[in-house]
Design an enzyme around this catalytic site. Structure first.
Site, PDB file in Angstrom:
ATOM      1  N   ARG A  97       2.861  -9.331  -0.441  1.00  0.00           N
ATOM      2  CA  ARG A  97       3.034  -8.255  -1.349  1.00  0.00           C
ATOM      3  C   ARG A  97       3.887  -7.123  -0.973  1.00  0.00           C
ATOM      4  NH1 ARG A  97      -3.386  -5.775  -1.327  1.00  0.00           N
ATOM      5  NH2 ARG A  97      -2.603  -3.742  -2.092  1.00  0.00           N
ATOM      6  N   ARG A 128     -15.615   1.492  -1.247  1.00  0.00           N
ATOM      7  CA  ARG A 128     -15.255   0.271  -0.656  1.00  0.00           C
ATOM      8  C   ARG A 128     -15.515   0.500   0.867  1.00  0.00           C
ATOM      9  NH1 ARG A 128      -9.648  -2.576  -1.554  1.00  0.00           N
ATOM     10  NH2 ARG A 128      -8.976  -0.951   0.184  1.00  0.00           N
ATOM     11  N   CYS A 140      -9.598  -3.456 -10.401  1.00  0.00           N
ATOM     12  CA  CYS A 140      -9.019  -2.040  -9.588  1.00  0.00           C
ATOM     13  C   CYS A 140      -7.760  -2.350  -9.061  1.00  0.00           C
ATOM     14  CB  CYS A 140     -10.061  -1.469  -8.564  1.00  0.00           C
ATOM     15  SG  CYS A 140     -10.414  -2.823  -7.355  1.00  0.00           S
ATOM     16  N   ARG A 173     -10.808   3.895  -1.320  1.00  0.00           N
ATOM     17  CA  ARG A 173     -10.228   2.927  -0.216  1.00  0.00           C
ATOM     18  C   ARG A 173     -10.686   3.786   1.131  1.00  0.00           C
ATOM     19  NH1 ARG A 173      -5.759   1.845  -4.294  1.00  0.00           N
ATOM     20  NH2 ARG A 173      -5.522  -0.406  -4.258  1.00  0.00           N
ATOM     21  N   GLU A 180     -10.424 -11.249  -4.699  1.00  0.00           N
ATOM     22  CA  GLU A 180      -9.146 -10.873  -4.543  1.00  0.00           C
ATOM     23  C   GLU A 180      -8.598 -12.122  -3.699  1.00  0.00           C
ATOM     24  OE1 GLU A 180      -8.328  -7.005  -2.549  1.00  0.00           O
ATOM     25  OE2 GLU A 180     -10.200  -7.474  -1.295  1.00  0.00           O
ATOM     26  N   HIS A 219       0.817  -1.221  -0.140  1.00  0.00           N
ATOM     27  CA  HIS A 219       0.045   0.084   0.101  1.00  0.00           C
ATOM     28  C   HIS A 219       0.906   1.140  -0.049  1.00  0.00           C
ATOM     29  CE1 HIS A 219      -2.994  -3.113   1.062  1.00  0.00           C
ATOM     30  NE2 HIS A 219      -3.700  -2.134   0.227  1.00  0.00           N
ATOM     31  N   ASN A 271      -3.985  -7.089  -6.831  1.00  0.00           N
ATOM     32  CA  ASN A 271      -2.947  -6.956  -5.859  1.00  0.00           C
ATOM     33  C   ASN A 271      -2.888  -8.264  -4.648  1.00  0.00           C
ATOM     34  OD1 ASN A 271      -2.688  -4.578  -7.113  1.00  0.00           O
ATOM     35  ND2 ASN A 271      -3.447  -3.469  -5.484  1.00  0.00           N
ATOM     36  N   ASP A 272      -4.058  -8.130  -4.135  1.00  0.00           N
ATOM     37  CA  ASP A 272      -4.485  -9.367  -3.243  1.00  0.00           C
ATOM     38  C   ASP A 272      -4.348 -10.578  -3.987  1.00  0.00           C
ATOM     39  OD1 ASP A 272      -3.998  -8.289  -0.400  1.00  0.00           O
ATOM     40  OD2 ASP A 272      -5.880  -7.263  -1.010  1.00  0.00           O
TER      41      ASP A 272
HETATM   42  C1  PEP Z   1      -6.466  -5.104  -4.550  1.00  0.00           C
HETATM   43  O1  PEP Z   1      -6.129  -6.055  -3.472  1.00  0.00           O
HETATM   44  O2  PEP Z   1      -6.034  -5.409  -5.427  1.00  0.00           O
HETATM   45  C2  PEP Z   1      -7.125  -4.099  -4.295  1.00  0.00           C
HETATM   46  C3  PEP Z   1      -7.390  -3.231  -5.218  1.00  0.00           C
HETATM   47  O3  PEP Z   1      -7.314  -3.646  -2.914  1.00  0.00           O
HETATM   48  P1  PEP Z   1      -5.816  -3.312  -2.098  1.00  0.00           P
HETATM   49  O4  PEP Z   1      -4.917  -2.983  -2.796  1.00  0.00           O
HETATM   50  O5  PEP Z   1      -6.578  -2.167  -1.318  1.00  0.00           O
HETATM   51  O6  PEP Z   1      -5.745  -4.190  -1.135  1.00  0.00           O
HETATM   52 MG    MG Z   2      -7.086  -5.884  -1.862  1.00  0.00          MG
END
Ligand code: PEP
Ligand code: MG
Length: 586
Positions: free
Chosen positions: A474, A339, A511, A303, A440, A196, A463-464
């Site tokens: 990550r 979200r 996203c 977020r 995710e 993040h 991402n997750d």
């Molecule tokens: C993701 O996990 O891809 C996502 C968009 O949420 P975050 O990056 O806030 O975990």
């Molecule tokens: Mg996520």
């Protein structure tokens, strides 16, 4: 002396400025009086920390390999200071005589030494007080037992277009704390490309490099730095020739960016006339300005947890209403997907409580919707706040990290409860508000049907999804090289979700960071994706790629790619796909 460090370039562009080292706050130690029977134990704890740091230095010395000799000499100096009885023995006497805890004893001795250094006339020797501090800081970090985050206090009050922050680590809440101050860039020793912290850097549109390993240790305050966030290269004390070369590159990069900004009002339509929705990801209401500036069609991911990070308690319904109202009003009728809190793991409201609750695997623990469902009152406050703003614009609700059908059902029931309480109070809201789920977790991707049957839309959080599919943390730079969006397993999951949603006639967006990478735009278009949500600064580059693509030609190539089993071959094919010129360039 000039030297270069390599890390993960997580946010593109070039910054040139002066280093500002962020204190680790480890020197603000607790002061405790030790019971007489525990004194020897405390000394043993101190000795163990010294040993661990000595080992750490030895490993560092081995790992610098062919780096300039000065780096080795610098580590030698720190090893020497660590072995000096003034630092390794005197604190033990202090523990014994004054019954202080180890970190307090060490910091007291450090202060004595620093004061002595500061009396010296010779500039070089006087500056060694700085090395003493760095060595002590490292030992204190060992004593505290965990890498500590930098102090906000050290961040406040500094400002400047040419300041480059150098930190061992920055948590998302640290970055939020200085988001509104104007820094040229930041670099850290740890952190992954989709952490993040990296996402925030991209959102702020500043170059950043993470995972530099020893930057915090090797760089001094006020040294001149060049940050090449695109290539992940940090140059310390560049000579005049290099400096000039990078001034030029910086100018070119900014020119390219401003050229892309000309696409702001252009429609994101492919050569074969397919309209693509390009949406923005935001972290706080103030980001709306950048969204409008980027020419995005709306907000695809808000977020919300970022607004309240590190503040110590849960925000009330009214506070949330106010924050969401600002964002919705700012979007002026354009769609905005809010979200619900994705708290836990690396994003926490109250560090003390969360520290107690912290488990060995926070990414697999009580985070996100799991946390929301376990705290019904807090969840109700958030749902009610979102519902209340739904009358003011085009609002959708997005739920993170669901994996089980019963979580979806429980969430829908919670939403119904929030709606009915508002009805009881005669508070207006959008009765037809859409609710979607993030995909995710691999289980959610594989069993996406249960989402498609219950919800209005889905949004893929790559991402997750990549983190959990490949079992790669990550945020951990040590395994960052394994974090691979082109892994066949990842592509299979993405393709399955997109095609299942298409068959069910349910909108699907993406996203995660993959959506904002122009190198992947054609691949995703060929898979059938039509809605992309990304950090605002990236919208023009993705839009340009969309406008240069012909989906009817891409689709058969991408289909063949999805049958490939090796990332290497996929990468080659992707490069070919991106080099392909199907028609006129913008
Ligand atoms: C993701 O996990 O891809 C996502 C968009 O949420 P975050 O990056 O806030 O975990
Ligand atoms: Mg996520």
């Amino acid at each position: 002396m000039s030297f270069t460090l390599h890390g993960l370039g997580v946010s593109g562009g070039i910054a040139i400025g002066q280093a500002h080292l962020i204190s680790q706050a480890t020197l603000e130690v607790s002061h405790m009086v030790i019971a007489p029977r525990l004194v020897e134990k405390e000394i043993a704890r101190f000795e163990a920390a010294i040993t661990r740091v000595r080992e750490e230095f030895a490993t560092m010395k081995n790992s610098v390999g062919n780096s300039p000799a000065d780096i080795g000499a610098f580590i030698d100096l720190h090893m020497m200071l660590l072995s000096d009885p003034e630092l390794s023995e005197v604190p033990k006497q202090i523990i014994r005589e004054r019954r202080c805890n180890a970190e307090w004893a060490l910091v007291q001795q450090m202060e004595v030494l620093v004061a002595q250094f500061e009396q010296i006339d010779d500039v070089y020797l006087r500056e060694r007080s700085y090395d003493v501090r760095q060595v002590v800081e490292r030992v204190v970090r060992e004593l505290v037992g965990r890498p500590t985050n930098p102090s906000f206090k050290s961040v406040k009050g500094i400002k400047g277009e040419n300041v480059i922050l150098v930190a061992h680590d920055l948590s998302p809440s640290d970055v939020m704390a200085f988001k509104d101050q104007h820094f040229a860039s930041f670099v850290t020793d740890v952190g992954g490309a989709t952490s993040h912290t990296a996402i925030l850097a991209r959102g702020m549109g500043i170059p950043a490099i993470l995972g530099l390993h020893n930057a915090r240790q090797l760089i001094r305050d006020k040294e001149t730095l060049i940050v090449d966030g695109t290539r992940g290269v940090l140059i310390v004390n560049p000579d005049v020739r290099v400096l000039e070369e990078y001034e030029l590159k910086k100018g070119q990069f900014e020119l390219e960016r401003s050229k892309l900004r000309l696409l702001k009002t252009a429609r994101a339509t492919t050569l074969d006339k397919v309209k693509i929705d390009l949406l923005a990801n935001i972290e706080e209401p103030e980001d709306v300005e950048a969204v409008l500036e980027s020419g995005a069609d709306g907000v695809g991911l808000f977020r919300t947890e970022f607004i309240f990070l590190g503040r110590g308690d849960m925000p009330s319904e009214d506070e949330q209403f106010e924050a969401y109202r600002k964002a919705v009003k700012g979007m002026d009728g354009r769609p905005i997907t809010i979200r619900t809190f994705d708290l836990g793991n690396d994003k926490n409201l109250h560090s003390d409580i969360d520290e107690d609750r912290r488990r060995d695997n926070p990414a697999l623990g009580l985070r996100s919707i799991r946390l929301s469902l376990s705290e019904p009152k807090t969840f109700q406050a958030q749902l009610r706040a979102i519902l209340r703003v739904s009358k003011l614009g085009k609002v959708k609700i997005l739920i993170p990290m669901m994996s089980h059908a019963h979580q979806i059902d429980q969430t829908l029931a919670a939403l119904e409860q929030a709606k009915s309480s508002l009805r009881g109070e005669r508070v207006a809201f959008d009765e037809n508000i859409e609710i979607g789920g993030m995909i995710e977790v691999p289980a959610a991707a594989l069993a996406v049907g249960m989402f498609l049957r219950r919800l209005h839309f889905v949004s893929i959080g790559t991402n997750d999804l990549i983190q959990y599919t490949l079992a790669i943390d990550r945020s951990d730079e040590q395994v960052a090289y394994l974090y691979d969006p082109l892994h066949p397993a990842v592509l299979m999951l993405l393709s399955h979700v997109i095609s299942s949603a298409e068959k069910a006639n349910i909108p699907v967006s993406m996203c995660g960071e993959m959506a904002g990478d122009p190198a992947l735009t054609r691949l995703l278009l060929g898979m059938g994706l039509r809605q992309f949500s990304m950090y605002p600064a990236q919208i023009p580059a993705v839009k340009q790629r969309v406008k240069q693509s012909d989906i009817s030609l891409l689709t058969p190539v991408v289909r063949r790619m999805l049958r490939m089993e090796e990332s290497g071959r996929l990468q080659e094919q992707l490069e070919r796909l991106n080099a392909f010129v199907p028609g006129v360039y913008v």
